[in-house]
Design a protein around this motif. Structure first.
Motif, mmCIF file in Angstrom:
data_model
loop_
_atom_site.group_PDB
_atom_site.id
_atom_site.type_symbol
_atom_site.label_atom_id
_atom_site.label_comp_id
_atom_site.label_asym_id
_atom_site.label_seq_id
_atom_site.Cartn_x
_atom_site.Cartn_y
_atom_site.Cartn_z
ATOM 1 N N ASP A 62 0.848 -0.896 0.154
ATOM 2 C CA ASP A 62 0.184 -0.075 -0.434
ATOM 3 C C ASP A 62 0.870 1.006 -0.042
ATOM 4 O OD1 ASP A 62 -1.641 -1.624 -0.068
ATOM 5 O OD2 ASP A 62 -3.019 -1.261 2.136
ATOM 6 N N ALA A 63 1.785 1.212 0.828
ATOM 7 C CA ALA A 63 2.908 2.128 0.976
ATOM 8 C C ALA A 63 3.465 2.469 -0.564
ATOM 9 C CB ALA A 63 4.086 2.119 2.193
ATOM 10 N N ALA A 64 3.925 1.122 -1.178
ATOM 11 C CA ALA A 64 4.499 1.658 -2.527
ATOM 12 C C ALA A 64 3.767 2.605 -3.811
ATOM 13 C CB ALA A 64 5.554 0.305 -2.670
ATOM 14 N N ALA A 65 2.617 2.018 -3.590
ATOM 15 C CA ALA A 65 1.357 2.360 -4.507
ATOM 16 C C ALA A 65 0.570 3.539 -4.154
ATOM 17 C CB ALA A 65 0.276 1.453 -4.286
ATOM 18 N N ALA A 66 0.903 4.118 -2.671
ATOM 19 C CA ALA A 66 0.537 5.657 -2.826
ATOM 20 C C ALA A 66 2.305 6.185 -3.359
ATOM 21 C CB ALA A 66 0.169 5.627 -1.436
ATOM 22 N N ALA A 67 2.937 5.933 -3.025
ATOM 23 C CA ALA A 67 4.470 6.428 -3.769
ATOM 24 C C ALA A 67 4.180 6.435 -5.229
ATOM 25 C CB ALA A 67 5.422 5.731 -2.491
ATOM 26 N N ALA A 68 3.885 5.876 -5.438
ATOM 27 C CA ALA A 68 4.213 5.497 -6.655
ATOM 28 C C ALA A 68 2.697 6.976 -7.351
ATOM 29 C CB ALA A 68 4.072 4.765 -7.547
ATOM 30 N N ILE A 69 1.907 6.714 -6.933
ATOM 31 C CA ILE A 69 1.279 7.975 -7.014
ATOM 32 C C ILE A 69 2.213 9.403 -6.550
ATOM 33 C CG2 ILE A 69 -1.031 9.507 -6.205
ATOM 34 C CD1 ILE A 69 -1.806 6.721 -7.928
ATOM 35 N N SER A 70 2.643 9.882 -6.083
ATOM 36 C CA SER A 70 3.195 10.567 -5.854
ATOM 37 C C SER A 70 4.312 11.059 -6.412
ATOM 38 C CB SER A 70 3.412 10.926 -4.059
ATOM 39 O OG SER A 70 4.162 10.097 -3.631
ATOM 40 N N TYR A 71 4.733 10.278 -6.732
ATOM 41 C CA TYR A 71 5.889 10.362 -8.260
ATOM 42 C C TYR A 71 5.861 10.335 -9.265
ATOM 43 C CZ TYR A 71 10.107 9.447 -4.547
ATOM 44 O OH TYR A 71 10.701 9.126 -3.153
ATOM 45 N N GLY A 72 4.308 10.557 -9.504
ATOM 46 C CA GLY A 72 3.938 10.722 -10.863
ATOM 47 C C GLY A 72 2.322 9.719 -11.342
ATOM 48 N N ALA A 73 2.770 8.856 -11.167
ATOM 49 C CA ALA A 73 1.548 7.644 -11.608
ATOM 50 C C ALA A 73 0.410 8.326 -11.316
ATOM 51 C CB ALA A 73 2.360 6.497 -11.209
ATOM 52 N N ASP A 74 -0.469 8.298 -12.895
ATOM 53 C CA ASP A 74 -2.239 8.265 -12.848
ATOM 54 C C ASP A 74 -2.531 7.006 -12.788
ATOM 55 O OD1 ASP A 74 -1.431 11.270 -13.587
ATOM 56 O OD2 ASP A 74 -1.121 10.174 -16.017
ATOM 57 N N THR A 75 -1.708 6.316 -12.212
ATOM 58 C CA THR A 75 -2.635 4.914 -12.175
ATOM 59 C C THR A 75 -1.499 4.081 -11.514
ATOM 60 O OG1 THR A 75 -4.153 4.813 -14.071
ATOM 61 C CG2 THR A 75 -4.043 2.828 -12.462
ATOM 62 N N VAL A 76 -1.850 3.257 -10.770
ATOM 63 C CA VAL A 76 -1.059 2.385 -10.368
ATOM 64 C C VAL A 76 -1.466 0.590 -10.310
ATOM 65 C CG1 VAL A 76 0.137 1.845 -7.755
ATOM 66 C CG2 VAL A 76 0.268 3.850 -8.604
ATOM 67 N N TYR A 77 -0.901 0.080 -10.604
ATOM 68 C CA TYR A 77 -1.700 -1.696 -11.060
ATOM 69 C C TYR A 77 -0.675 -2.256 -9.371
ATOM 70 C CZ TYR A 77 -3.123 0.754 -14.946
ATOM 71 O OH TYR A 77 -3.230 0.878 -16.605
ATOM 72 N N VAL A 78 -1.773 -2.729 -8.989
ATOM 73 C CA VAL A 78 -1.227 -3.563 -7.976
ATOM 74 C C VAL A 78 -1.365 -4.854 -7.446
ATOM 75 C CG1 VAL A 78 -1.263 -3.476 -4.675
ATOM 76 C CG2 VAL A 78 -1.680 -1.432 -6.241
ATOM 77 N N CYS A 79 -0.418 -5.775 -7.301
ATOM 78 C CA CYS A 79 -0.824 -6.686 -7.307
ATOM 79 C C CYS A 79 0.250 -7.558 -5.913
ATOM 80 C CB CYS A 79 0.233 -7.780 -8.714
ATOM 81 S SG CYS A 79 -0.099 -9.626 -8.068
ATOM 82 N N ASP A 80 -0.900 -7.020 -4.995
ATOM 83 C CA ASP A 80 -0.360 -8.087 -3.506
ATOM 84 C C ASP A 80 -1.178 -8.665 -2.988
ATOM 85 O OD1 ASP A 80 -0.050 -7.072 -0.819
ATOM 86 O OD2 ASP A 80 -0.912 -5.196 -1.183
ATOM 87 N N ASP A 81 0.476 -9.519 -3.119
ATOM 88 C CA ASP A 81 -0.046 -10.835 -2.958
ATOM 89 C C ASP A 81 1.407 -12.010 -1.871
ATOM 90 O OD1 ASP A 81 0.433 -14.179 -3.405
ATOM 91 O OD2 ASP A 81 -1.676 -13.936 -4.148
ATOM 92 N N PRO A 82 1.026 -12.237 -1.213
ATOM 93 C CA PRO A 82 2.179 -13.000 0.243
ATOM 94 C C PRO A 82 2.595 -14.076 -1.043
ATOM 95 C CG PRO A 82 0.112 -13.368 1.122
ATOM 96 C CD PRO A 82 -0.575 -12.661 -0.284
ATOM 97 N N SER A 83 2.571 -14.928 -1.950
ATOM 98 C CA SER A 83 3.757 -15.552 -2.865
ATOM 99 C C SER A 83 4.738 -14.254 -3.605
ATOM 100 C CB SER A 83 2.680 -16.376 -3.850
ATOM 101 O OG SER A 83 2.293 -14.988 -5.113
ATOM 102 N N LEU A 84 4.615 -13.141 -3.539
ATOM 103 C CA LEU A 84 5.088 -12.585 -3.830
ATOM 104 C C LEU A 84 5.935 -11.218 -2.986
ATOM 105 C CD1 LEU A 84 2.894 -10.338 -7.044
ATOM 106 C CD2 LEU A 84 5.111 -12.327 -7.437
ATOM 107 N N LYS A 85 6.705 -11.615 -1.935
ATOM 108 C CA LYS A 85 6.645 -10.841 -0.570
ATOM 109 C C LYS A 85 8.580 -10.805 -1.179
ATOM 110 C CE LYS A 85 7.558 -10.434 3.851
ATOM 111 N NZ LYS A 85 7.406 -10.947 5.778
ATOM 112 N N SER A 86 9.040 -12.286 -1.261
ATOM 113 C CA SER A 86 10.853 -12.143 -1.398
ATOM 114 C C SER A 86 10.447 -11.992 -3.227
ATOM 115 C CB SER A 86 11.808 -13.252 -1.749
ATOM 116 O OG SER A 86 11.387 -12.864 -0.338
ATOM 117 N N PHE A 87 11.293 -11.113 -3.814
ATOM 118 C CA PHE A 87 11.477 -11.325 -5.528
ATOM 119 C C PHE A 87 11.843 -11.968 -5.886
ATOM 120 C CE2 PHE A 87 14.464 -10.653 -9.026
ATOM 121 C CZ PHE A 87 13.284 -9.832 -9.849
#
Length: 107
Positions: free
Chosen positions: A28-53
């Motif tokens: 959530d914080a990263a998505a909000a930051a993307a908006i503040s850095y200039g994104a008009d739309t943020v496509y979020v995939c928030d899933d526990p399986s993606l916790k580690s790169f």
């Protein structure tokens, strides 16, 4: 997030909107930051399986978003880590040539 500055400038020049893809778990914080850095739309995939790169799952999610959204331009950070543009889009990428120019100081 720094690539969003360039995306915002290109979007303004082309008369299109900017989007960002945020992947991970609890982003959530990263998505909000993307908006503040200039994104008009943020496509979020928030899933526990993606916790580690992990390259393959991240690449697959990015490919899916690109396939569904069909953006005009896709920018990737030049960090050398993470999904590579040609794997995510199926398109030819010029990122290596651009990277060499950036390292040598040429524009």
């Amino acid at each position: 997030m720094e690539v969003l500055g360039k995306a915002r400038a290109l979007a303004s020049e082309l008369g299109v909107t900017t989007g960002a893809i945020v992947l991970g778990s609890g982003v959530d914080a990263a998505a909000a930051a993307a908006i503040s850095y200039g994104a008009d739309t943020v496509y979020v995939c928030d899933d526990p399986s993606l916790k580690s790169f992990r390259l393959n799952p991240y690449t697959e999610v990015i490919k899916k978003v690109i396939g569904e959204v069909k953006p005009t331009i896709v920018l990737f950070p030049a960090s050398g880590r993470g999904p590579r543009p040609e794997r995510c889009s199926g398109l030819r990428s010029e990122h290596r040539r651009c990277g060499r120019r950036a390292r040598s100081g040429a524009a």
